[in-house]
Design an enzyme around this catalytic site. Structure first.
Site, PDB file in Angstrom:
ATOM      1  CE  LYS A 148      48.854  49.134  35.004  1.00 33.21           C
ATOM      2  NZ  LYS A 148      50.119  48.701  34.389  1.00 33.21           N
ATOM      3  N   GLY A 193      48.377  44.924  41.858  1.00 29.45           N
ATOM      4  CA  GLY A 193      49.250  45.256  40.739  1.00 29.45           C
ATOM      5  C   GLY A 193      48.431  45.607  39.519  1.00 29.45           C
ATOM      6  CB  SER A 194      49.262  45.462  35.967  1.00 30.59           C
ATOM      7  OG  SER A 194      50.468  46.159  36.177  1.00 30.59           O
ATOM      8  CB  THR A 195      45.256  42.021  38.224  1.00 32.52           C
ATOM      9  OG1 THR A 195      45.430  42.366  39.593  1.00 32.52           O
ATOM     10  CG2 THR A 195      46.262  40.959  37.847  1.00 32.52           C
TER      11      THR A 195
END
Lengths: 376, 616
Positions: B328, B324-326
């Site tokens: 980014k 997921g966004s981790t």
């Protein structure tokens, strides 16, 4: 034999005082005593250094030697006279074993007398040579057809009964012992070979028709002990290990690991030789054989110096039977011959066979010490 | 007449003597045969039979060494050996078996099954062999028997050391457990060290450091009889106990982490970014390792196996989740490093993203859009559009290379068995694995940590630690030091493998850009996890993540109950963090399965752990 001072066709030997009066032949007695002592030493070890079993054996030995001395007092003439009766009695007992005997290990061999159990076949081992020697010794040698036929009948009737029990090993030994009298009596060689060939030819018949399964199994296991390494073959494998690991000098008295850790089967009776060979090595084995051959040498001397055909045949037969016993036992324990229940003479634990054996040696002494030397 | 008789007589003597001579000759020949047979056995094959005779009687008996203990970094006991008592009886020493058993039942509770087993063994065993009457004797019964012991000759209480995990379920996925050795393990193990009855480390630390913990078995040379009775001991070599093991794990922190995760399924990995020491390794749900030590009951095992939350599954190393966004910060860093983006470049976020020439829209989590975003804002607010575009501009191969530098797609090499490498997709991977070309759309979603990309919690924690320590090479590890039995000096354990080359950036100030952005996640007003940083007296850098569960198969299974369905289709909540920003000494990855929002669920868990470590 009649008194005839002119005849010197036979060498004479001087009888000592002991021989004359006590009817004991020291030259024969000495190796027998040495063998007994050796036997006790080996048994002490085979019993795991416990003296009470050895004490029992000592008592048995005492009894057996008592029998020896007693029989030695009886003149051979008397023994010859009794032989047919003794033979008949033994045959009767054998028959009654078939009818009333107690079974032990799948075979009826024992007669329970209330106080003790005993095997009439042991008695027959003595009676058969006695009666054969009497029958064959009464006429000129070699025996002619009539006597030959009688002798064969005398041999194979008891042997057959013993075989039916079934105790094939003993039947074989009894026949062999009987046939050895015929052999000594000068049975023609062509007859001997004919017999051997006949037996060899009938072996397959014997194998398929008369042998019990366990007997066939024994023979097969003898041919290949690894067939059944935990069953019958175990005995042979373990006794060969015991003998082989003994080496030249042995592991030392009381140090036989095979014997003491109970890997050896029947280590005080039929397989006692393995204990001896393990603890005393080849040296001990040779010592044992040397003592046996001292007995044999003396026996042969007695046989060839006996006064009549009866004495010669009986003495020769006793010697030959003695040899057969220890040869078969050692051969079996060392894996040369199939396993038959047969003790090692003078060494194995047990009463009956010891008494039979020493009774026979008693006769040997009787034959030797009752000679009338003026005839020799 | 007398003459003829005498001639006959001499004739007969001749016959018998000749036969006697033949007999003697035959006997001598046969005796020679016997002697040659015996020489063959006793001289030529002496060695062979001596060996057989020794094999017959000598037995090597291994004496198991006592296993090394396991401590946490502060010396708190995690695994120990406890005596377990069993009641045994030696039949040959018992005079009246029946009376003894009757008397014993008054002191010790003997179940019918115990007596049945005893009777069965009694018939099979030689009388000198001790036969177990009862296993796992409680201490009350041990004491009661000890008082009455003189009444029971031949009956004894025997103690044996068994592994015991005093903390129960705590840290079980790091620690593992020992169990009875199985056939395959026995085949591979050193036969002088292990016997069919031995225990061996099955999973976790117990398995990885088996050699160290096990010690060296002692050896007893025994002489035995044909029945197996021990006659005497010929030689005895005492066993060397195994080495005690000190882990990097902190029991207190581990406990707090496990409690913080509560009843959620998930994983937490906390490590020290300065040296790679694992401080806490949590995978939930857990189980009690003590069940396995002496053989788990079928019922218990079935229970663990069929549990849909899979307690036996070590999520921290084997759970592969979409990050997921981790992801980014790492993709963002790749943008800076490749020069595709400058930190101050801004992207307009209308709430969705499309590729030119296509009408397909990828939406932002914020449907109405974030507006203009620079690097720091895009990370702090987790703007999806910024990263859709960045990923597209980078291309999948540049993303792959950049993420590979942080260890994604490969095992970290931690000192535990069974770690999975996750999945770091690339053009080549897809061609090889699926036989398909790479589609640009797949690049786009990789930018927000969806699609093929899979990471383990351990990988996430490791990558965060690399952000925290500016790419200094570390190896995550649990084993810290070992201690020889009976000694005080600790000797440090070597790393499970040499560290990789340092991660050097073209422009080291890019580390600061990423860190600033991650601090903003937790502390800025619009940060996705701004509540996580509230009230902390140290500065936290973090990143939230919410990974969609691609659970169509789940949905198919679960169409019966709406609640169950929705629970299992909930997004996974993720959070990575490190603190304090000035000199990070803890890096954390939290994955809460079906937990929903990373900032709301996973963030507070990380905060609790950091509080405990930095201020507790």
């Amino acid at each position: 034999m009649r008194f005839n001072p002119t005849n010197s066709g036979v060498t004479t030997t001087q009888l000592s005082f002991i021989q004359r009066r006590l009817h004991v032949d020291l030259t024969l007695l000495t190796p027998l005593l040495l063998l007994s002592a050796f036997g006790l030493i080996v048994l002490y070890s085979a019993f795991g250094a416990q003296i009470d079993q050895v004490d029992k054996q000592l008592i048995r030995l005492g009894i057996a030697f008592g029998v020896l001395f007693t029989i030695a007092q009886i003149p051979p003439r008397q023994l010859r006279y009794w032989a047919p009766w003794f033979y008949g009695f033994s045959l009767l007992l054998l028959l009654s074993v078939l009818l009333f005997g107690t079974a032990g290990g799948g075979a009826k061999r024992w007669l329970d007398l209330g106080v003790a159990r005993f095997q009439p076949s042991e008695m027959m081992k003595l009676a058969l040579p006695m009666v054969l020697s009497a029958v064959l010794g009464a006429r000129a040698l070699p025996p002619h057809w009539g006597r030959l036929a009688i002798s064969l009948l005398l041999i194979f009737v008891p042997a057959g009964i013993i075989a039916i029990e079934p105790d094939l090993g003993t039947a074989l030994l009894v026949s062999l012992s009987g046939l050895s009298v015929l052999f000594l009596a000068g049975l023609a060689w062509w007859m001997i070979f004919t017999m051997i060939i006949t037996v060899a030819a009938s072996a397959p018949l014997l194998w398929f028709c008369f042998l019990h399964d366990y007997q066939r199994e024994r023979v097969l296991t003898f041919l290949d002990p690894t067939r059944d390494p935990l069953g019958t073959g175990y005995h042979i494998i373990q006794s060969k290990i015991a003998i082989g690991s003994g080496g030249l000098y042995g592991k030392g008295w009381l140090n036989g690991t095979q014997a003491h850790l109970s890997f050896l089967p029947e280590q005080h009776t039929d397989f006692v030789f393995a204990v001896l060979a393990e603890e005393f090595g080849l040296i001990g084995v040779i010592l044992l054989l040397a003592l046996y051959f001292m007995v044999i040498a003396r026996g042969l001397h007695i046989a060839s110096h006996a006064q009549n055909n009866y004495g010669r045949l009986l003495a020769g037969n006793i010697v030959l039977t003695f040899f057969i016993y220890f040869f078969v036992n050692i051969g079996m324990v060392s894996g040369l011959l199939p396993v038959v229940g047969l003790p090692l003479p003078m060494i194995s634990y047990g009463g009956t066979s010891m008494v039979t054996l020493l009774a026979a040696f008693g006769m040997l002494m009787s034959i030797h010490t009752h000679r009338r030397l003026w005839v020799s | 007449m007398p003459w003829s008789h005498l001639n006959d007589h001499a004739h007969d003597i001749g016959i018998i003597r000749r036969r006697l001579a033949v007999t003697l000759l035959g006997m001598l020949v046969l005796a020679c045969g016997l002697i040659s047979r015996l020489s063959y056995l006793q001289i030529f094959n002496h060695q062979h039979y001596t060996t057989l005779s020794k094999d017959n009687r000598l037995r090597l008996q291994a004496i198991p060494p006592s296993r090394g203990l396991i401590y946490d970094r502060n010396g708190m006991l995690l695994a120990e050996n406890r005596p377990s008592f069993r009641l045994v009886l030696v039949p040959e020493q018992v005079k009246n078996l029946h009376a003894t058993l009757t008397d014993l039942t008054r002191l010790v509770k003997l179940r019918p099954t115990d007596l049945e087993r005893f009777q069965a063994l009694l018939e099979q065993s030689p009388s000198f062999q001790e036969i177990p009457l009862k296993f796992e004797l409680p201490e009350v019964e041990v004491a009661r028997f000890a008082v009455n012991r003189q009444r029971f000759p031949g009956v004894e209480v025997k103690a044996r050391l068994t592994r015991y995990y005093p903390q129960g379920e705590i840290a079980v996925h790091a620690l593992g457990y020992v169990g009875r050795i199985n056939e395959r393990e026995l085949g591979q193990a050193d036969p002088t060290q292990y016997q069919p009855s031995s225990h061996i480390g099955k999973t976790g630390i117990e398995r990885y450091y088996e050699l160290l913990l096990h010690g060296t078995a002692g050896l007893e040379h025994q002489e035995t009889s044909a029945l197996g009775r021990i006659i005497r001991t010929l030689s005895h070599r005492a066993p060397t106990p195994g080495r005690d093991l000190y882990l990097t794990l902190d029991l207190r922190l581990q406990r707090i982490a496990e409690n913080a995760l509560g009843n959620h399924s998930g994983a937490v990995v906390a490590l020290d970014p300065r040296n790679g020491e694992i401080l806490a390794l949590v995978s939930k749900p857990t189980y009690d390792p003590n069940l396995f030590v002496n053989g788990i009951s079928l019922e218990d095992y079935k229970h663990l196996q069929t549990n849909r939350d899979k307690p036996l599954f070590n999520r921290s190393l084997r759970g592969q989740y979409p990050p997921g966004s981790t992801i980014k910060p790492f993709v963002g860093l790749a943008g800076l490093e490749t020069g595709v983006r400058q930190a101050h470049d801004t992207i307009y976020c209308p709430g969705h993203f499309s590729l030119s020439g296509s009408s397909y829209r990828w939406y932002d989590w914020k449907r109405w859009g974030h507006g203009r975003m620079n690097f720091k804002q895009a990370i702090a607010q987790s703007c999806d559009v910024y990263f859709y575009k960045l990923a597209y501009d980078l291309g999948i191969d540049a993303i792959h290379d950049a993420l590979a530098r942080f260890g994604f797609g490969q095992s970290t090499g931690i000192d535990l068995n069974g770690e999975l490498p996750g999945l770091l997709p690339s053009r080549r991977w897809k061609r090889r694995a699926k036989g398909e070309p790479w589609y640009p759309g797949e690049t786009v979603i990789t930018g927000i940590g969806q699609g093929f990309l899979l990471v383990t919690p351990l990988q996430l924690a490791y990558a965060s630690a690399l952000l925290a320590n500016r790419g200094r090479p570390i190896v995550p590890h649990l084993g810290r030091a070992s201690r020889a039995p009976g000694q005080n000096t600790l000797s440090p354990l070597p790393l499970p493998h040499p560290p990789r080359a340092a991660l050097a950036l073209k422009a080291p100030e890019h580390w600061e850009r990423v860190k600033e952005a991650m601090v903003a996640v937790v502390n800025a007003r619009h940060g996705t996890a701004h509540r996580v940083g509230e009230g902390a007296n140290y500065v936290i850098a973090g990143k939230t993540g919410t990974a969609q569960v691609f659970g169509l198969d789940h949905a198919a299974e679960e169409h019966t109950g709406d609640n169950a369905l929705s629970k299992h289709l909930h997004d996974h909540a993720l959070f990575i963090a490190f603190a304090p920003i000035s000199d990070p000494c803890i890096a954390i990855a939290v994955v809460v399965e079906n937990g929903g929002s990373g900032g709301a669920v996973a963030g507070p868990i990380a905060r609790q752990i950091m509080d405990a470590w930095l201020t507790g």
